[in-house]
Design a protein around this motif. Structure first.
Motif, PDB file in Angstrom:
ATOM      1  N   LEU A 170     -21.347 -35.015  -0.161  1.00 28.07           N
ATOM      2  CA  LEU A 170     -22.325 -33.923  -0.225  1.00 28.07           C
ATOM      3  C   LEU A 170     -23.548 -34.355  -1.019  1.00 28.07           C
ATOM      4  O   LEU A 170     -23.427 -35.038  -2.040  1.00 28.07           O
ATOM      5  CB  LEU A 170     -21.691 -32.694  -0.877  1.00 28.07           C
ATOM      6  CG  LEU A 170     -20.536 -32.069  -0.076  1.00 28.07           C
ATOM      7  CD1 LEU A 170     -19.845 -31.002  -0.900  1.00 28.07           C
ATOM      8  CD2 LEU A 170     -21.033 -31.501   1.241  1.00 28.07           C
ATOM      9  N   VAL A 175     -16.572 -26.980  -4.667  1.00 25.72           N
ATOM     10  CA  VAL A 175     -16.560 -28.452  -4.614  1.00 25.72           C
ATOM     11  C   VAL A 175     -15.545 -28.983  -5.631  1.00 25.72           C
ATOM     12  O   VAL A 175     -14.725 -29.851  -5.328  1.00 25.72           O
ATOM     13  CB  VAL A 175     -17.969 -29.023  -4.901  1.00 25.72           C
ATOM     14  CG1 VAL A 175     -17.939 -30.541  -4.936  1.00 25.72           C
ATOM     15  CG2 VAL A 175     -18.977 -28.533  -3.880  1.00 25.72           C
ATOM     16  N   LEU A 191     -25.836 -29.920   0.975  1.00 24.35           N
ATOM     17  CA  LEU A 191     -25.345 -28.634   0.474  1.00 24.35           C
ATOM     18  C   LEU A 191     -26.542 -27.883  -0.108  1.00 24.35           C
ATOM     19  O   LEU A 191     -27.096 -28.274  -1.140  1.00 24.35           O
ATOM     20  CB  LEU A 191     -24.265 -28.875  -0.596  1.00 24.35           C
ATOM     21  CG  LEU A 191     -23.702 -27.652  -1.318  1.00 24.35           C
ATOM     22  CD1 LEU A 191     -23.224 -26.577  -0.356  1.00 24.35           C
ATOM     23  CD2 LEU A 191     -22.546 -28.073  -2.217  1.00 24.35           C
ATOM     24  N   SER A 232     -24.215 -30.482   8.231  1.00 25.13           N
ATOM     25  CA  SER A 232     -23.221 -31.555   8.162  1.00 25.13           C
ATOM     26  C   SER A 232     -23.166 -32.379   9.444  1.00 25.13           C
ATOM     27  O   SER A 232     -23.419 -31.863  10.531  1.00 25.13           O
ATOM     28  CB  SER A 232     -21.854 -30.915   7.889  1.00 25.13           C
ATOM     29  OG  SER A 232     -20.853 -31.881   7.929  1.00 25.13           O
ATOM     30  N   ILE A 243     -24.311 -25.489   4.570  1.00 26.08           N
ATOM     31  CA  ILE A 243     -24.188 -26.945   4.655  1.00 26.08           C
ATOM     32  C   ILE A 243     -24.731 -27.401   5.999  1.00 26.08           C
ATOM     33  O   ILE A 243     -24.417 -26.808   7.043  1.00 26.08           O
ATOM     34  CB  ILE A 243     -22.716 -27.398   4.517  1.00 26.08           C
ATOM     35  CG1 ILE A 243     -22.187 -27.084   3.123  1.00 26.08           C
ATOM     36  CG2 ILE A 243     -22.568 -28.894   4.782  1.00 26.08           C
ATOM     37  CD1 ILE A 243     -20.757 -27.520   2.873  1.00 26.08           C
ATOM     38  N   TYR A 266     -26.674 -32.562  -2.816  1.00 19.91           N
ATOM     39  CA  TYR A 266     -27.196 -31.256  -3.228  1.00 19.91           C
ATOM     40  C   TYR A 266     -28.682 -31.164  -2.915  1.00 19.91           C
ATOM     41  O   TYR A 266     -29.451 -32.077  -3.198  1.00 19.91           O
ATOM     42  CB  TYR A 266     -27.039 -31.050  -4.735  1.00 19.91           C
ATOM     43  CG  TYR A 266     -25.634 -31.211  -5.253  1.00 19.91           C
ATOM     44  CD1 TYR A 266     -24.572 -30.493  -4.714  1.00 19.91           C
ATOM     45  CD2 TYR A 266     -25.373 -32.078  -6.311  1.00 19.91           C
ATOM     46  CE1 TYR A 266     -23.286 -30.639  -5.216  1.00 19.91           C
ATOM     47  CE2 TYR A 266     -24.083 -32.224  -6.812  1.00 19.91           C
ATOM     48  CZ  TYR A 266     -23.050 -31.507  -6.261  1.00 19.91           C
ATOM     49  OH  TYR A 266     -21.781 -31.659  -6.756  1.00 19.91           O
ATOM     50  N   THR A 299     -20.490 -35.919   6.281  1.00 18.18           N
ATOM     51  CA  THR A 299     -21.542 -36.017   5.268  1.00 18.18           C
ATOM     52  C   THR A 299     -22.533 -34.876   5.480  1.00 18.18           C
ATOM     53  O   THR A 299     -22.850 -34.533   6.628  1.00 18.18           O
ATOM     54  CB  THR A 299     -22.225 -37.399   5.322  1.00 18.18           C
ATOM     55  OG1 THR A 299     -23.318 -37.408   4.422  1.00 18.18           O
ATOM     56  CG2 THR A 299     -22.716 -37.771   6.681  1.00 18.18           C
TER      57      THR A 299
END
Ligand code: SF4
Length: 221
Positions: A121, A73, A157, A166, A164, A123, A154
């Motif tokens: 992202l 990242v 993560l 997404s 991910i 977490y 978007t």
């Protein structure tokens, strides 16, 4: 004078999970909700990752397993912003987080802007789950704050696996996103106006609800 109505994704889902519990823990605050071990750990991890992205502060020893993920990242192409606060008024126009006209609030863990595209992202320290409406809300709010962005990827993560979840949105999706949220938010606002917060029993009642039997007959059942 009562505070103007404002919501966030966590407020909305707290209300939807159980209106009674939401009222007692977050509106009247008669009941205090102690953070679980998982929540405390999640907060510590978010803070450490924020500092890793913002000021390149090394992760603490207990979190070094996340370094390979956060390094990707940190070195991704584009302008990175950690813990970006987003706030919109009722016209879905940007305002400040504590403004008198704020209607919806959110915070993104990390935003990476690259030309007319952005990656956002969130977490997650728990087990992977399917995408949720939280991703599209984040996208709609970010579009309002960053008018030069056309496309947003978007995702959640998942720090344990590096995976991910997404979803990608364009500006064409914005009206549909708000239409999806509006009935849900109206139910929350109506409950506050009418002061009606019925219990919604679920698997949470037995062990995970702090309300207590005196305030809800389902507690412990
Ligand atoms: S015990 Fe169940 S129904 Fe009652 S407030 Fe808690 S979560 Fe809601």
């Amino acid at each position: 004078m009562s505070k103007p109505f404002a919501w966030s994704y966590s407020v909305l889902t707290s209300f939807e999970d159980c209106p009674r519990r939401h009222y007692l823990t977050k509106v009247s605050k008669q009941v205090s909700e102690q953070p679980s071990e998982e929540m405390t750990w999640g907060n510590q991890v978010h803070k450490a990752l924020e500092l890793r992205i913002k000021v390149n502060q090394p992760l603490p020893k207990t979190m070094v397993e996340f370094e390979p993920i956060v390094a990707k990242v940190a070195t991704a192409e584009g302008v990175k912003t950690a813990e970006q606060k987003l706030a919109l008024n009722r016209d879905y126009q940007p305002t400040t987080y504590f403004a008198g006209d704020v209607y919806v609030r959110g915070i993104t863990d990390v935003t990476i802007e690259n030309g007319r595209k952005a990656v956002i992202l969130d977490y997650k320290t728990g087990k992977p789950t399917p995408a949720s409406a939280q991703l599209k809300l984040t996208a709609a709010m970010t579009f309002a704050h960053l008018p030069y962005i056309d496309t947003i990827a978007t995702g959640f993560l998942w720090l344990k696996t590096g995976g991910i979840t997404s979803e990608t949105y364009t500006r064409d999706d914005i009206p549909t996103i708000w239409q999806e949220f509006e009935p849900r938010v109206q139910r929350l606002e109506r409950a506050l106006i009418d002061n009606k917060f019925p219990p919604r029993p679920s698997g949470l009642c037995r062990k995970w609800c702090p309300v207590g039997r005196a305030l809800c007959e389902h507690c412990g059942t």
